[in-house]
Each structure stands twice: as C-alpha cells, then as structure tokens.
Design an enzyme around this catalytic site. Structure first.
Site, PDB file in Angstrom:
ATOM      1  N   SER A  49       6.002  -1.853  -2.234  1.00  0.00           N
ATOM      2  CA  SER A  49       6.003  -2.796  -3.376  1.00  0.00           C
ATOM      3  C   SER A  49       4.985  -2.368  -4.437  1.00  0.00           C
ATOM      4  CB  SER A  49       5.762  -4.233  -2.907  1.00  0.00           C
ATOM      5  OG  SER A  49       4.676  -4.350  -2.021  1.00  0.00           O
ATOM      6  N   GLY A  75      -0.373   2.570   6.694  1.00  0.00           N
ATOM      7  CA  GLY A  75      -0.425   1.853   7.960  1.00  0.00           C
ATOM      8  C   GLY A  75       0.107   0.436   7.893  1.00  0.00           C
ATOM      9  N   LYS A  76       0.908   0.129   6.885  1.00  0.00           N
ATOM     10  CA  LYS A  76       1.418  -1.233   6.698  1.00  0.00           C
ATOM     11  C   LYS A  76       2.258  -1.698   7.888  1.00  0.00           C
ATOM     12  CE  LYS A  76       3.588  -0.050   2.978  1.00  0.00           C
ATOM     13  NZ  LYS A  76       3.151   1.386   3.047  1.00  0.00           N
ATOM     14  N   SER A  77       3.242  -0.898   8.271  1.00  0.00           N
ATOM     15  CA  SER A  77       4.135  -1.298   9.365  1.00  0.00           C
ATOM     16  C   SER A  77       3.396  -1.379  10.690  1.00  0.00           C
ATOM     17  CB  SER A  77       5.302  -0.312   9.477  1.00  0.00           C
ATOM     18  OG  SER A  77       6.125  -0.370   8.326  1.00  0.00           O
ATOM     19  N   GLY A 104       0.836  -1.197   0.000  1.00  0.00           N
ATOM     20  CA  GLY A 104       0.000   0.000   0.000  1.00  0.00           C
ATOM     21  C   GLY A 104       0.869   1.245   0.000  1.00  0.00           C
ATOM     22  N   LEU A 105       0.232   2.383  -0.099  1.00  0.00           N
ATOM     23  CA  LEU A 105       0.956   3.649  -0.148  1.00  0.00           C
ATOM     24  C   LEU A 105       1.703   3.935   1.153  1.00  0.00           C
ATOM     25  CD1 LEU A 105      -1.798   5.910  -1.794  1.00  0.00           C
ATOM     26  CD2 LEU A 105       0.281   5.036  -2.910  1.00  0.00           C
ATOM     27  N   SER A 106       2.692   4.788   1.071  1.00  0.00           N
ATOM     28  CA  SER A 106       3.367   5.265   2.269  1.00  0.00           C
ATOM     29  C   SER A 106       2.338   5.959   3.157  1.00  0.00           C
ATOM     30  CB  SER A 106       4.476   6.246   1.888  1.00  0.00           C
ATOM     31  OG  SER A 106       5.104   6.779   3.030  1.00  0.00           O
ATOM     32  N   GLY A 107       2.336   5.629   4.443  1.00  0.00           N
ATOM     33  CA  GLY A 107       1.391   6.234   5.356  1.00  0.00           C
ATOM     34  C   GLY A 107       0.070   5.504   5.470  1.00  0.00           C
TER      35      GLY A 107
END
Length: 205
Positions: free
Chosen positions: A110, A41-43, A36-39
């Site tokens: 990615s 919430g992946k991490s 997904g996009l930066s920000g």
C-alpha cells in the site's frame, strides 16, 4: 478505475450489529494495517500476531496482498491506478470484517498515503491501526525472500515499489516497527500491548 454510486440502492440495516458481535466475542474489532516495502516483514509479522490472538481465543483473520491478488484482485496489475483499486477493494473487505467483529490484519505494501487514508476513512475512529513496518531498502534487498528485487533491478519487473515506483512513508502511523532491528517476538509483544492498552483485546490472565 473510479467508483460510482448506483442509483435506487438503499442500505439495509442488519438485525445483528457490530457491537452485538463484539460483545459476543469479548473483544473489539479493528484493522491492523501493515504497510512497508516488499521484504520488510509485513506478512510474517501479521501472521505471528494472528497466531497469538488465536491462541488467546480471539477472532482474527489475515488478508495478505499476494493471496488476495490470486482471487478477489486477480487481473489487477501494478500501475498506480491498479494499485489504488487493489487497496480500495481490500479496504472495503476489511471494513466488512470489522463489522463482523473480527480483528483484521492486512499485509499490503500500500505505497500511497492517499489510499491508506481512504481505508482509514471507511472505519470509525480508533478502528484503523496503521503499522509501519520500517526496514531499510538495502536490508529488504538483502533478504529478497521472493527474488523480486533482483528481477526489478534487472528490468524483468517494472513498477516495483522502492526501485522504479515510489513508497510514501506514513505521516503519523499508530505504530512503527523497526523490523531491521527488532525481532518478530519483540514486535508482536509491542502490537499486543498496544491493542490491550487501547481496549481492543482484554488483558491476558
């Protein structure tokens, strides 16, 4: 960067197999591939899921994009070629973790479908779980936890996904997490329920 097969190498079979390790640990191994996009919430989500897995006594590990770029992938930039190599390397590492019997959570933008499919192709059917952490660009920019969108808009950062570089949404992810609408707790429950339903992890007593 292209990969080449080195001649005269022969794969050496292991005495202890992936399935041996899974039996020992009491759960299957797989890759939870957060994209997904930066920000988006992946991490945050990957670490929240791992915390729950750890509390249940399950073997897991988070491979985070920023952390990997400070070691294994140090020296790679953000050109399309470097992004591809970044994902190729982490896909191979994730494959090793799955072979070790570990539930592996990867948090990487990615952005290219082709690279994510390459990662999927390294694993056995059912071992690659693509989780699209979907969040509107406007919300990601509003959050901007690392100040990267502001820098990208000002031209300080080039090749920034969603602004000056494309993001290709997953065509058929196993799970979609609407991180702009769902809480972290709700999202974690959804992912754990999926893993239980698929028989990756045992039902909680």
């Amino acid at each position: 960067m292209t990969s080449k097969t080195v001649p005269h190498l022969v794969w050496h079979p292991a005495a202890v197999t992936k399935h041996d390790r899974q039996r020992l640990y009491g759960h299957k191994s797989c890759v939870l591939w957060f994209t997904g996009l930066s920000g988006a919430g992946k991490s945050t989500l990957a670490n929240a899921v791992e915390q729950q897995l750890h509390e249940r006594g399950l073997h897991s590990y988070v491979l985070d994009g920023d952390n990997i770029r400070q070691g294994l992938n140090r020296g790679l930039g953000f050109t399309p070629e470097d992004r591809k190599e970044n994902i190729r390397r982490i896909a191979e590492v994730a494959k090793l973790f799955v072979d070790a019997g570990v539930i592996t959570l990867t948090a990487f933008i990615s952005p290219y479908r082709e690279d994510r499919e390459l990662a999927r192709g390294l694993l056995e059917p059912g071992e690659f779980v693509e989780i699209y952490v979907r969040c509107p660009l406007e919300e990601c920019e509003r959050r901007d936890p690392k100040g990267l969108y502001k820098k990208a808009r000002s031209g300080e950062i080039g090749e920034f996904t969603g602004i000056t570089s494309p993001y290709e949404e997953p065509a058929a992810p196993e799970l979609v997490i609407e991180s702009g609408a769902m809480s972290v707790e709700e999202s974690v429950r959804l992912i754990l329920a999926y893993l239980t339903q698929r028989g990756v992890i045992p039902e909680q007593d």
